[in-house]
Design a protein around this motif. Sequence first.
Motif, short mmCIF file in Angstrom:
data_model
loop_
_atom_site.label_atom_id
_atom_site.label_comp_id
_atom_site.label_asym_id
_atom_site.label_seq_id
_atom_site.Cartn_x
_atom_site.Cartn_y
_atom_site.Cartn_z
N VAL A 293 -5.79 -5.00 -1.35
CA VAL A 293 -5.99 -3.85 -0.48
C VAL A 293 -5.80 -2.59 -1.31
CG1 VAL A 293 -5.32 -2.71 1.66
CG2 VAL A 293 -5.08 -5.19 1.44
N SER A 294 -6.72 -1.64 -1.20
CA SER A 294 -6.57 -0.39 -1.94
C SER A 294 -5.33 0.36 -1.47
CB SER A 294 -7.81 0.49 -1.75
OG SER A 294 -7.92 0.90 -0.39
N PRO A 295 -4.71 1.15 -2.33
CA PRO A 295 -3.49 1.87 -1.94
C PRO A 295 -3.65 2.70 -0.66
CG PRO A 295 -3.78 2.00 -4.30
CD PRO A 295 -5.02 1.35 -3.76
N LYS A 296 -4.84 3.29 -0.46
CA LYS A 296 -5.09 4.09 0.74
C LYS A 296 -5.49 3.24 1.95
CE LYS A 296 -6.66 8.18 -1.85
NZ LYS A 296 -7.81 9.11 -2.07
N GLU A 297 -5.63 1.94 1.73
CA GLU A 297 -6.05 1.01 2.79
C GLU A 297 -7.43 1.35 3.35
OE1 GLU A 297 -2.66 -0.49 5.48
OE2 GLU A 297 -1.79 1.31 4.55
N THR B 125 0.82 -1.20 0.00
CA THR B 125 0.00 0.00 0.00
C THR B 125 0.86 1.26 0.00
OG1 THR B 125 -0.10 0.08 2.41
CG2 THR B 125 -1.76 -1.25 1.29
N ASN B 126 0.21 2.41 -0.04
CA ASN B 126 0.93 3.69 -0.01
C ASN B 126 1.79 3.84 1.23
OD1 ASN B 126 -0.17 4.56 -2.45
ND2 ASN B 126 -1.85 5.67 -1.48
#
Length: 297
Positions: A215-219, A165-166
């Motif tokens: 999982v989306s990059p922004k979690e 993730t980011n």
Amino acid sequence: MNKLKIILLITIGVLSCKNETENAEMQFLTEQIPNNIPLEFKQNLIPKNKLIHKGIFSPDLKEFYYTISDNSFEKFEVLVIKKNNGDWSKPKKAFFNSECNEHGMSFSPDGNSIYFSSTRPTNIEGVFETWHIWKSDKVNGEWKEPIFVDIPNMRERLVSHPIITNSGTLYFHSSNLDYSEMDIYNSKQVDGKFEDAKKTRISMNSIAGKCTPFVSPKEDYLIFASIGNQLDLMISYNDGKGGWINTKKLNNKINNKGQGNPYVTPNNKFLFFTTGEYLEKNWKVNWVNIETEITID
């Protein structure tokens, strides 16, 4: 509001939808874009007598990577197609393929690293020979030789399907060497090294095993497969306290034959996933518009 304004608004809306569809067709080089009913993505991807397992795009949507295996699940490899003058190139082996097995790949959000699972030997004492995580970095436009991702408390376990993730947190699924007790874990990166992994706290009504996380990059959301009589795709939302709540099964148009290996495009619009009946092995990668499913009810 007078009739002319209403007509103008309707016309603008129709043109906007048309332009959006045309843009999507250009991005994915397809003739049809799915709505909330899944479509198969590129039916000609799968070589004869092979099974497809996962498909992902590079963040710039210029490359599509996918995993195939033989019918006995003994040999896994990753293929790639690339955009070439408005068309897709013929499939080639991905640059990180080896004589061993590769699977479960994902890009970092910036596209400068690719993480994947592999059975290649680490040649490190105390690391069992099984699936582990590897990564390659892109430097000056060139992909470097993959390196082993060492997570200290995962050296004696099977580890697969990584996604970062980011924040630099790495999510993946892990199990015993016999594939029992499979669940989703995460490891934080500190000073370039990954710490001991912790089991991801996902609130569910069952104690089912879990695998193949996205999982989306922004979690802010997590999509994964729950393990039961078949695989079902689930979505869960970050509670901001290290846990995942409001877990629900994705709709029946998505969940119908056993699903896994989710991947969502960078605009949070399209979900790609693998579906098919296990015994029939008629597997394919479907894609569907996921926008309404990502939001919390």
